[in-house]
Design a protein around this motif. Structure first.
Motif, short mmCIF file in Angstrom:
data_model
loop_
_atom_site.label_atom_id
_atom_site.label_comp_id
_atom_site.label_asym_id
_atom_site.label_seq_id
_atom_site.Cartn_x
_atom_site.Cartn_y
_atom_site.Cartn_z
N LEU A 1 6.76 -0.26 -3.35
CA LEU A 1 5.37 -0.19 -2.90
C LEU A 1 5.09 -1.25 -1.83
CD1 LEU A 1 3.56 0.47 -6.29
CD2 LEU A 1 3.64 2.02 -4.31
N GLU B 1 3.80 -0.40 1.89
CA GLU B 1 2.59 -1.00 2.44
C GLU B 1 2.84 -1.69 3.79
OE1 GLU B 1 1.09 -3.31 -0.82
OE2 GLU B 1 0.64 -1.49 -1.97
N ARG C 1 -0.05 5.93 -5.78
CA ARG C 1 0.09 4.48 -5.68
C ARG C 1 -0.40 3.77 -6.94
NH1 ARG C 1 -2.75 2.23 -0.74
NH2 ARG C 1 -0.86 2.86 0.32
N LEU D 1 4.13 8.25 -2.67
CA LEU D 1 3.64 6.89 -2.89
C LEU D 1 2.15 6.79 -2.56
CD1 LEU D 1 6.61 4.78 -1.46
CD2 LEU D 1 6.06 5.23 -3.86
N LYS D 2 1.74 7.46 -1.51
CA LYS D 2 0.32 7.44 -1.13
C LYS D 2 -0.53 8.12 -2.21
CE LYS D 2 -2.86 8.77 2.52
NZ LYS D 2 -3.01 9.44 3.81
N ARG E 1 9.68 -0.70 -8.61
CA ARG E 1 8.50 0.01 -8.08
C ARG E 1 7.67 -0.91 -7.22
NH1 ARG E 1 7.59 1.69 -13.58
NH2 ARG E 1 5.63 0.59 -13.43
N ALA F 1 1.98 1.46 -9.53
CA ALA F 1 1.86 0.01 -9.47
C ALA F 1 2.06 -0.59 -10.86
CB ALA F 1 0.50 -0.39 -8.92
#
Length: 76
Positions: free
Chosen positions: A47, A51, A69, A65-66, A43, A73
């Motif tokens: 991420l 980014e 997030r 993901l947005k 993950r 994380a």
């Protein structure tokens, strides 16, 4: 960690959930799968890729993901 393999896997997960007509359910499904079944290192790598632009990720993965997030994380 092979980022291109993670992108491929995330896109395959997204393809499954893209059959869901409701956007919230689709994004929740993608993020939920990543949270439940992906190792924290996987993950984090995904991420990090996201980014830096997320090249190669399907739009639904980028949206998931947005939207999720913080939940995706890894902690610690």
């Amino acid at each position: 960690m092979d980022t291109h393999k993670l992108v491929k896997m995330a896109n395959e997960i997204a393809q499954f959930f893209e059959a869901e007509p409701e956007e919230k359910a689709r994004l929740d499904g993608i993020a939920g799968h990543l949270r439940r079944f992906w190792d924290p290192r996987m993950r984090r790598a995904l991420l990090d890729w996201f980014e830096t632009g997320g090249e190669g990720l399907r739009p639904s993965v980028l949206q998931a993901l947005k939207a999720h997030r913080a939940a995706l994380a890894p902690t610690g």
